[in-house]
Design an enzyme around this catalytic site. Structure first.
Site, short mmCIF file in Angstrom:
data_model
loop_
_atom_site.label_atom_id
_atom_site.label_comp_id
_atom_site.label_asym_id
_atom_site.label_seq_id
_atom_site.Cartn_x
_atom_site.Cartn_y
_atom_site.Cartn_z
N ASN A 146 0.80 -1.23 0.00
CA ASN A 146 0.00 0.00 0.00
C ASN A 146 0.84 1.28 0.00
O ASN A 146 0.39 2.31 -0.50
CB ASN A 146 -0.90 -0.01 1.24
N VAL B 289 -9.72 9.70 -1.88
CA VAL B 289 -10.12 9.60 -0.46
C VAL B 289 -9.38 10.72 0.28
O VAL B 289 -8.17 10.87 0.09
CB VAL B 289 -9.70 8.23 0.13
N TYR C 242 2.70 10.32 -11.33
CA TYR C 242 2.00 9.45 -10.38
C TYR C 242 1.14 8.43 -11.14
O TYR C 242 1.16 7.23 -10.83
CB TYR C 242 1.14 10.31 -9.46
P1 NAD Z 1 -0.82 8.76 2.97
O1 NAD Z 1 0.20 9.72 2.48
O2 NAD Z 1 -1.86 9.25 3.92
O3 NAD Z 1 -0.10 7.50 3.66
C1 NAD Z 1 0.95 6.85 3.00
C2 NAD Z 1 1.72 6.02 4.01
O4 NAD Z 1 2.83 5.42 3.30
C3 NAD Z 1 2.32 6.86 5.15
O5 NAD Z 1 2.12 6.22 6.39
C4 NAD Z 1 3.81 6.93 4.79
O6 NAD Z 1 4.67 7.06 5.92
C5 NAD Z 1 4.00 5.60 4.08
N1 NAD Z 1 5.19 5.60 3.22
C6 NAD Z 1 5.58 6.54 2.34
N2 NAD Z 1 6.76 6.21 1.79
C7 NAD Z 1 7.11 5.00 2.33
C8 NAD Z 1 8.22 4.14 2.17
N3 NAD Z 1 9.25 4.46 1.36
N4 NAD Z 1 8.24 2.99 2.88
C9 NAD Z 1 7.24 2.67 3.73
N5 NAD Z 1 6.17 3.46 3.93
C10 NAD Z 1 6.11 4.61 3.24
O7 NAD Z 1 -1.49 8.15 1.67
P2 NAD Z 1 -2.85 7.31 1.48
O8 NAD Z 1 -3.89 8.21 0.96
O9 NAD Z 1 -3.13 6.52 2.70
O10 NAD Z 1 -2.40 6.36 0.27
C11 NAD Z 1 -2.09 4.99 0.45
C12 NAD Z 1 -1.95 4.35 -0.92
O11 NAD Z 1 -3.17 4.52 -1.64
C13 NAD Z 1 -0.85 4.97 -1.80
O12 NAD Z 1 -0.23 3.96 -2.55
C14 NAD Z 1 -1.63 5.89 -2.71
O13 NAD Z 1 -0.96 6.15 -3.92
C15 NAD Z 1 -2.91 5.10 -2.91
N6 NAD Z 1 -4.07 5.89 -3.30
C16 NAD Z 1 -4.53 6.90 -2.52
C17 NAD Z 1 -5.65 7.63 -2.93
C18 NAD Z 1 -6.22 8.75 -2.11
O14 NAD Z 1 -7.03 9.51 -2.62
N7 NAD Z 1 -5.86 8.91 -0.85
C19 NAD Z 1 -6.28 7.31 -4.13
C20 NAD Z 1 -5.78 6.28 -4.91
C21 NAD Z 1 -4.67 5.56 -4.49
#
Ligand code: NAD
Length: 268
Positions: free
Chosen positions: A93, A197, A162
């Site tokens: 994730n 989200v 991205y």
């Molecule tokens: P977020 O930024 O709130 O959380 C991301 C988490 O990943 C954080 O806890 C961060 O510390 C951790 N992280 C970052 N780099 C890291 C690394 N090198 N090693 C380990 N951990 C690491 O983001 P989110 O919204 O919770 O997104 C989670 C996933 O969902 C991501 O892959 C994102 O691309 C994907 N996503 C998010 C959305 C959205 O709208 N929030 C939509 C589609 C996809």
């Protein structure tokens, strides 16, 4: 017990310290799994400590993992198996998003997104499969869920690199599922395409879209997404986490190499 029940399963969730990953850790634990939260942020320790448990001595744990480091992966998988007794579910994730017009994007930002989103997911597949396949340190097969994005399925301005990295996650998922099946690893591999989200990342994206002039304000950016979404709202952490539980569970036992949109229809 239903086919969605994860009692006895052992899960590792990367990027589990906040946002979607934290919600996935909670949902997997609520479905009965022992969960190891993995993150570069030590606050993941508190998330693991707060996960739901039961009287059966079920354990959760935290491991510090930078998904771009092969040495970290080797240690994290070993620690996971030691902490919870195996590895049946891996959720790749962890991800980052840096907003920018393609005319302005910097090589450093491109490299950072490629490193975390593509290299990180690939190393997760590599070390997850090595551990879960027959003869591996866990060895019981299982399920890997990669987190792609609706950005892999549509064109939205400001997120070119991205989107490219998430399209890569989508293809990685298919080829890994093919290899796992052909080589008898007993591991199903799928991905989800979440819609927007309002986590730290999601809210940040709306702000950045306004900052770079694509929308008049963050609210206008959100309204544009909602307008493009047949369900008429943004996603919630639980919307995405429940889809991950489904793909991790026996309810999805004949599902592999698939990408599941969890986006209210935005990407249709
Ligand atoms: P977020 O930024 O709130 O959380 C991301 C988490 O990943 C954080 O806890 C961060 O510390 C951790 N992280 C970052 N780099 C890291 C690394 N090198 N090693 C380990 N951990 C690491 O983001 P989110 O919204 O919770 O997104 C989670 C996933 O969902 C991501 O892959 C994102 O691309 C994907 N996503 C998010 C959305 C959205 O709208 N929030 C939509 C589609 C996809």
């Amino acid at each position: 017990m239903t086919v969605f029940d994860l009692t006895g399963r052992r899960a590792l969730v990367t990027g589990g310290a906040q946002g979607l990953g934290e919600g996935m850790a909670r949902a997997l634990a609520s479905a009965g799994a022992s969960v190891v939260v993995a993150d570069i942020q030590d606050s993941g320790e508190r998330v693991a400590a707060d996960l739901p448990t039961d009287d059966g001595g079920r354990k959760h744990a935290f491991t510090r993992l930078d998904v771009t480091s092969e040495a970290d992966w080797e240690r994290a998988v070993t620690e996971t198996i030691a902490a919870v007794g195996g590895l049946d579910i891996l959720v790749n994730n962890a991800g980052i998003e840096i907003t920018g017009l393609i005319t302005e994007v910097s090589p450093d930002d491109i490299r950072r997104m490629l490193e975390v989103n593509v290299l990180g997911t690939t190393l997760g597949l590599k070390h997850g499969l090595r551990a879960m396949r027959p003869g591996g340190a866990a060895g019981d097969g299982g399920s890997i869920v990669n987190v792609a994005s609706v950005a892999a399925t549509i064109a939205f301005p400001g997120i070119s690199v991205y989107s490219a990295t998430k399209s890569a996650v989508d293809r990685l998922t298919r080829v890994a599922a093919m290899e796992s099946g052909k080589l008898g690893y007993g591991v199903r591999i799928n991905c989800v395409y979440p819609g927007l989200v309002p986590t730290a990342m999601g809210a940040g994206l709306a702000n950045d879209m306004a900052t770079i002039g694509l929308f008049g304000s963050p609210d206008e950016a959100v309204a544009a997404v909602v307008d493009q979404t047949p369900s008429g709202r943004l996603g919630t952490v639980e919307d995405i986490a429940d889809a991950v539980v489904f793909l991790a569970s026996d309810a999805a036992r004949f599902v592999t190499g698939a990408g599941l949109p969890v986006d209210g229809g935005m990407g249709m």
